[in-house]
Design an enzyme around this catalytic site. Structure first.
Site, short mmCIF file in Angstrom:
data_model
loop_
_atom_site.label_atom_id
_atom_site.label_comp_id
_atom_site.label_asym_id
_atom_site.label_seq_id
_atom_site.Cartn_x
_atom_site.Cartn_y
_atom_site.Cartn_z
N HIS A 97 -107.63 39.34 39.21
CA HIS A 97 -106.00 38.86 39.45
C HIS A 97 -105.72 37.65 40.14
O HIS A 97 -104.66 37.73 40.80
CB HIS A 97 -105.16 39.91 39.27
CG HIS A 97 -105.23 41.09 38.28
ND1 HIS A 97 -104.58 40.64 36.95
CD2 HIS A 97 -105.52 42.14 38.14
CE1 HIS A 97 -104.63 41.56 36.39
NE2 HIS A 97 -105.43 42.57 36.78
N ASP A 153 -108.54 45.17 41.76
CA ASP A 153 -108.51 45.90 40.29
C ASP A 153 -108.75 44.92 39.46
O ASP A 153 -108.69 43.59 39.47
CB ASP A 153 -107.30 46.73 40.02
CG ASP A 153 -105.89 45.58 39.80
OD1 ASP A 153 -105.97 44.49 40.84
OD2 ASP A 153 -105.15 45.66 39.01
N GLU A 154 -109.28 45.59 38.23
CA GLU A 154 -109.82 44.65 37.04
C GLU A 154 -110.25 43.45 37.21
O GLU A 154 -109.96 42.16 37.07
CB GLU A 154 -108.25 44.49 36.16
CG GLU A 154 -107.85 45.64 35.80
CD GLU A 154 -106.33 45.59 35.11
OE1 GLU A 154 -106.22 46.63 34.24
OE2 GLU A 154 -105.62 44.68 35.33
N VAL A 155 -111.37 43.31 37.85
CA VAL A 155 -112.35 42.24 38.31
C VAL A 155 -113.14 41.90 37.06
O VAL A 155 -114.34 42.14 36.79
CB VAL A 155 -113.26 42.32 39.44
CG1 VAL A 155 -113.74 40.94 39.99
CG2 VAL A 155 -112.34 42.94 40.57
#
Length: 478
Positions: A97, A153-155
């Protein structure tokens, strides 16, 4: 700060309200109105995700949004938080992100995958220097921080960059190890520069990692995971096992994260309270099965965009009733008639609806006029325009697109629907002006423009065009 002063029945020490500033950032004047309400409802902390609203300086200046807060406004926000006994934890993304950074030409060479601006390349020393500089600038404006959230998060697409592909060719290397090594490097940097501040990290990139790999990585001594799940039916047993896994891997403390808004659709405009209440009731069950000495607190997330490039989801004032219900449920260890009445009283709501959207909404809380007007628009604008243009037999039968294009109109038929069209247009123009004024008090012009263009203009323009076409057809007849 007496952490448990307001949370007698709650298993959580800290109840953090998440402010997601990557969309619709409120003016400081609105935060001044809303912070006391947060406190009254049971919050005792804020998780502030600054994104592009922080006044970065020097080489980081390009990261600032057009309406980024000034350093003095940040100080004002922090003073307001202190005044209302809300402990501030900043959140800065340092891995995934990262669009608000990597979209800029100056930093695009630090992308993991050349085409995508979401993930940072963990192999480049400059990547670590960049996120360390961002952290340092944010810490410098905050006094007495105890925690700092480093995101992660969410790499997405990690391991798909050219350098990663090379690195992964070695048998002992894996994407998991790559992820953990970057998280560890960021946390280590932070701890060495700011020894009194503990890093917090989103836990999703850790969940699937084996106990052995996680333990060996050494991340447990450096950071506290924040386990997030926004589902109303989250699996309690699954979460209890996950907590136990983290405990075995050496994490002495952890956090939970729920959602009070911004988790039911990227373009959601109204908040379904029941969905979010169920999520919090599930987290209460998990908390009651978690060792009390491990649990630091819970962050009630209120996402404003799904990512830097997505549309706005529910505006903060629209989500306040949901936040109130969720905070009160946590504070009272569940939801009851007493909680419902208390929320109605605090927010000035005549009747709180949990399982349906409140079609007739009003209230006395800060921003309640936005809540009321947005509800009107979402419930009635498109249906009322569609009713006229698609289901009024005079419009569909005597003023079709064919007629409009050729400026043909039967003079008698015109009298059957012109007054309806004009009165509807007048009504919605009035609502639009009221809504613009209300939004303008709370948000910057860019938010106002974006929300109106997405949610109001499509229907209003259709209506305006029919009225204009009617005028042209009448003129052509005379």
């Amino acid at each position: 700060m007496e952490e448990n002063k307001m949370t007698v029945s709650s298993p959580f020490g800290l109840h953090l309200v998440h402010l997601d500033l990557k969309g619709a950032p409120p003016k400081v004047s609105y935060l001044a109105e809303i912070f006391p309400l947060f406190r009254t409802l049971g919050a005792n902390g804020l998780l502030i995700e600054y994104e592009d609203m922080f006044p970065y300086e020097g080489e980081l200046k390009p990261l600032r949004a057009e309406h980024a807060y000034s350093a003095s406004e940040i100080k004002e926000i922090l003073n307001l938080a202190k005044l209302h006994e809300l402990e501030v934890i900043p959140l800065v993304q340092t891995f995934g992100h990262m669009e608000f950074v990597l979209k800029h030409q100056e930093f695009s060479h630090l992308r993991e995958v050349e085409m995508f601006p979401n993930a940072l390349n963990p192999h480049k020393e400059e990547s670590l220097m960049l996120v360390s500089a961002m952290i340092d600038q944010v810490v410098a404006l905050h006094d007495g921080l105890r925690w700092f959230h480093i995101g992660s998060d969410e790499v997405y697409y990690l391991g798909e960059g050219e350098e990663s592909k090379q690195w992964l060719q070695k048998e002992e290397n894996s994407t998991e190890k790559l992820c953990l090594s970057h998280m560890k490097a960021v946390a280590s940097c932070m701890v060495s520069s700011h020894p009194a501040v503990k890093p917090i990290v989103w836990d999703d990139m850790l969940r699937g990692v084996s106990e052995e790999t996680l333990t060996e990585s050494g991340v447990a001594q450096l950071m506290e995971p924040m386990i997030w799940d926004y589902a109303p039916d989250l699996d309690e047993d699954d979460k209890v096992l996950l907590v136990e896994k983290y405990r075995k891997c050496g994490f002495p403390k952890l956090w939970f994260a729920s959602a009070f808004k911004g988790a039911t659709g990227a373009n959601q405009s109204l908040t379904l309270i029941g969905h979010h209440l169920k999520n919090h009731l599930q987290w209460l069950k998990v908390a009651n099965s978690t060792p009390a000495d491990m649990l630091q607190g819970i962050a009630l997330t209120g996402w404003q965009r799904y990512d830097h490039f997505s549309v706005l989801c529910e505006l903060l004032p629209v989500g306040i009733p949901s936040l109130a219900v969720c905070l009160q449920a946590l504070q009272n260890g569940g939801y009851s008639e007493k909680v419902k009445e208390n929320v109605e009283k605090q927010l000035g709501l005549s009747s709180l609806e949990i399982d349906t959207f409140m079609s007739e909404s009003s209230g006395t809380f800060p921003g309640s006029d936005i809540f009321t007007l947005v509800t009107q628009v979402c419930f009635y604008l498109k249906p009322s325009v569609d009713e006229l243009l698609e289901r009024n037999r005079y419009v569909t039968g005597w003023f079709s697109p064919y007629h409009r294009k050729r400026k043909i109109v039967h003079p008698i038929m015109m009298h059957h629907f012109q007054p309806d069209a004009l009165s509807l247009l007048d009504k919605w123009n009035t609502v639009m002006q009221e809504l613009q004024a209300a939004l303008n008090r709370v948000f910057y012009m860019c938010t106002l423009e974006e929300w109106m263009e997405e949610n109001v203009h499509p229907s209003l323009h259709k209506l305006q065009e029919v009225v204009d076409d009617l005028d042209k057809a009448i003129q052509a007849q005379s």
